[in-house]
Design an enzyme around this catalytic site. Structure first.
Site, PDB file in Angstrom:
ATOM      1  N   GLY A   3       0.835  -1.192   0.000  1.00  0.00           N
ATOM      2  CA  GLY A   3       0.000   0.000   0.000  1.00  0.00           C
ATOM      3  C   GLY A   3       0.864   1.233   0.000  1.00  0.00           C
ATOM      4  O   GLY A   3       2.081   1.173  -0.214  1.00  0.00           O
ATOM      5  N   GLY A   4       0.223   2.367   0.273  1.00  0.00           N
ATOM      6  CA  GLY A   4       0.949   3.626   0.232  1.00  0.00           C
ATOM      7  C   GLY A   4       2.038   3.718   1.277  1.00  0.00           C
ATOM      8  O   GLY A   4       3.028   4.422   1.092  1.00  0.00           O
ATOM      9  N   MET A   5       1.867   3.031   2.411  1.00  0.00           N
ATOM     10  CA  MET A   5       2.848   3.127   3.485  1.00  0.00           C
ATOM     11  C   MET A   5       3.921   2.045   3.427  1.00  0.00           C
ATOM     12  O   MET A   5       4.969   2.180   4.044  1.00  0.00           O
ATOM     13  CB  MET A   5       2.138   3.043   4.839  1.00  0.00           C
ATOM     14  CG  MET A   5       1.412   4.321   5.227  1.00  0.00           C
ATOM     15  SD  MET A   5       2.538   5.686   5.521  1.00  0.00           S
ATOM     16  CE  MET A   5       3.396   5.109   6.974  1.00  0.00           C
ATOM     17  N   GLY A   6       3.687   0.944   2.722  1.00  0.00           N
ATOM     18  CA  GLY A   6       4.705  -0.072   2.684  1.00  0.00           C
ATOM     19  C   GLY A   6       4.207  -1.411   2.191  1.00  0.00           C
ATOM     20  O   GLY A   6       3.138  -1.512   1.590  1.00  0.00           O
ATOM     21  N   VAL A  51       3.461  -5.562   3.129  1.00  0.00           N
ATOM     22  CA  VAL A  51       3.090  -6.434   4.234  1.00  0.00           C
ATOM     23  C   VAL A  51       3.489  -7.864   3.878  1.00  0.00           C
ATOM     24  O   VAL A  51       3.180  -8.358   2.792  1.00  0.00           O
ATOM     25  CB  VAL A  51       1.577  -6.356   4.528  1.00  0.00           C
ATOM     26  CG1 VAL A  51       1.223  -7.274   5.700  1.00  0.00           C
ATOM     27  CG2 VAL A  51       1.168  -4.928   4.844  1.00  0.00           C
ATOM     28  N   ASP A  94      -8.915   7.214   7.815  1.00  0.00           N
ATOM     29  CA  ASP A  94      -8.932   6.621   6.474  1.00  0.00           C
ATOM     30  C   ASP A  94      -9.780   5.352   6.454  1.00  0.00           C
ATOM     31  O   ASP A  94      -9.357   4.313   5.954  1.00  0.00           O
ATOM     32  CB  ASP A  94      -7.510   6.312   6.006  1.00  0.00           C
ATOM     33  CG  ASP A  94      -7.437   6.045   4.499  1.00  0.00           C
ATOM     34  OD1 ASP A  94      -8.344   6.517   3.773  1.00  0.00           O
ATOM     35  OD2 ASP A  94      -6.490   5.382   4.046  1.00  0.00           O
TER      36      ASP A  94
END
Length: 502
Positions: free
Chosen positions: A21-24, A26, A139
């Site tokens: 995703g946008g943050m990293g 998984v 979000d």
């Protein structure tokens, strides 16, 4: 740490990549100390050349770990540990064999109102716990609700959430969140609040039951979408049935009129069980109330506006009686005039029967049939005095004989306070009865079903199962002594035939 088999912090072994995703990114990993599966969320540091952005991203990830570690709830993904690998934080989280709601909707298109209500009740309960810990998610969207194999729903990804006592690190001017699921006040530039989370959860549930978010999902023109969200005028739910009233309250443009997460969870559980909604009706804004003139004014009636935007003429002003007292006529003339005017005045003071908005009438009818045949006691409360006068015992007895009710033609308003709908009744033996009904609705504050006329009806009965072919039979043999051949005088056993002398 991008390879399968890498060992993090001497404890977490990477097994396979689950998603990004946008943050990293998984990963599925194994906690070799506790021998359990975990999810390892690796910080995405794609722009490694910009040290300021890298440091901001690092602070975001650390903040996510600190915030999520406060939250302990069965419907929120737990954070077990925060470690560093190659100078970047890695969040070690609970692993839930699941799919995101976004994946489910991509496959199915939409879900049933009951399934959405069950999922929403769980998510709202988790939000209630998060808000109690001082956390605003910021979000809420289908991608951040995980649905387990057993139907458990859990909120995940507090990566852009905000704790009331944390220092915000989001850069100025950036709206955190997904436009299609933002609340109107956030789309207008206000800071997110717990009420904004309730709105975003409502928009998520709306998308799950209707097949699209309240304002659509125009990813290519997010600016135009933000303008629509900021205006707050969404299309009323058409497929939500008994879930519609709860969604409408959660999507109220005024944050003060939205339910708290605890109230929303309770109302959604009531939808699942078929119980009456515990949510009180939203107060009507002052500007939407029709104004009745205090003094008599000659001239045509003015118009006021209903909540649905339709102009409605105000009641005619009551005629002034001052002329009676100012008249110089005799007492007898006054009495005659009063006797003549009283019937008319009484009629004018009777408030007119309200004309409800078509969308409201259609929703009431959809809600009514969605309760049947499983919850006739709850459906009974949707009936007016005219229908209830026919007797509750017979009403519930009839619906207990029906296996299933399906709406085959959605409710549609043809005349004021009149709705036509076509339904199919499935009976226990498989017989199907298709009927077109015309329902009349009345009510002082909310519409109730006051009359029900069947315009046409047809019945189809399943063909009986084919009868098995009869087994082949051997030619029956006559009892001994009864069968005679041509010219024979004796039976098969040698006895004399009937009528012969001994």
């Amino acid at each position: 740490m991008t390879e399968v088999g890498a060992l993090l912090a001497g404890r977490y072994r990477l097994e396979r990549r689950l998603g990004s995703g946008g943050m990293g990114v998984v990963w599925l990993a194994t906690d070799e100390l506790l021998q359990r599966p975990v999810a390892a969320k690796q910080l995405n540091a794609a722009d490694g050349t910009n040290q300021a952005l890298v440091e901001e991203a690092r602070q975001r990830a650390m903040r996510e770990g600190r915030i999520a570690a406060r939250l302990h709830h069965p419907n929120a993904v737990a954070v077990h540990d925060v470690i560093e690998q190659d100078g970047f934080p890695v969040l070690i989280m609970e692993y839930l064999p699941s799919r995101s709601l976004a994946e489910v909707l991509a496959e199915k298109g939409r879900m049933t109102p009951g399934a959405v209500a069950s999922m929403g009740a769980q998510a709202a309960a988790a939000l209630d716990a998060a808000h109690a810990a001082g956390i605003t998610h910021r979000d809420m969207k289908p991608g951040n609700i995980l649905i387990g194999d057993d139907g458990t729903a859990k909120i995940t990804d507090f990566g852009i959430s905000h704790a009331a006592d944390d220092v915000a690190v989001t850069r100025t001017g950036i709206i955190a969140g997904t436009p299609a699921y933002l609340s109107p006040e956030v789309a207008r530039g206000h800071a997110p609040t717990p009420a904004s989370d309730v709105y975003s959860l409502g928009a998520t549930l709306y998308a799950a039951v209707e097949g699209a978010p309240p304002f659509g999902d125009d990813a290519e023109n997010s600016i135009a979408l933000l303008h629509e969200v900021a205006a707050g005028a969404f299309r009323p739910p058409q497929l939500a049935g008994v879930l519609a009233p709860v969604l409408t309250r959660m999507l109220h443009v005024d944050p003060a009129q939205r339910p708290t997460p605890a109230q929303a969870s309770e109302a959604l559980r009531a939808v699942v069980s078929g119980a009456p909604s515990p949510l009180p009706p939203a107060p009507v804004p002052d500007h939407a109330q029709p104004t009745v003139p205090a003094a008599a004014v000659a001239g045509p009636a003015r118009e006021s506006t209903r909540l649905d935007g339709r102009p409605v003429p105000e009641p005619e002003p009551v005629r002034s009686r001052r002329w009676i007292y100012l008249s110089a006529g005799a007492a007898a003339v006054v009495l005659v005039a009063l006797a003549f005017l009283l019937p008319t005045l009484g009629q004018e003071e009777t408030p007119p029967e309200p004309v409800f908005a078509p969308a409201e009438l259609e929703r009431v009818v959809s809600d009514y049939y969605a309760l049947l045949p499983e919850h006739p006691a709850n459906a009974w409360t949707r009936l007016g005095a005219g229908m209830q006068a026919q007797g509750r015992e017979g009403y519930e007895g009839f619906w207990s004989s029906v296996s299933e009710v399906r709406i085959v033609e959605p409710p549609a308003v043809g005349a004021p306070n009149t709705v036509r709908v076509a339904i199919e009744l499935v009976m226990p033996g498989g017989t199907r009865i298709t009927e077109q009904h015309q329902l009349g609705l009345r009510g002082a504050r909310q519409p109730l079903i006051e009359s029900d006329a069947v315009l046409n009806s047809s019945t189809s009965t399943p063909p009986p199962p084919p009868r098995p072919a009869p087994p082949e039979k051997d030619t029956p043999k006559h009892p001994p002594g009864k069968q005679k051949g041509p010219g024979s005088e004796q039976g098969h056993n040698g006895n004399k035939g009937k009528g012969e002398d001994d």
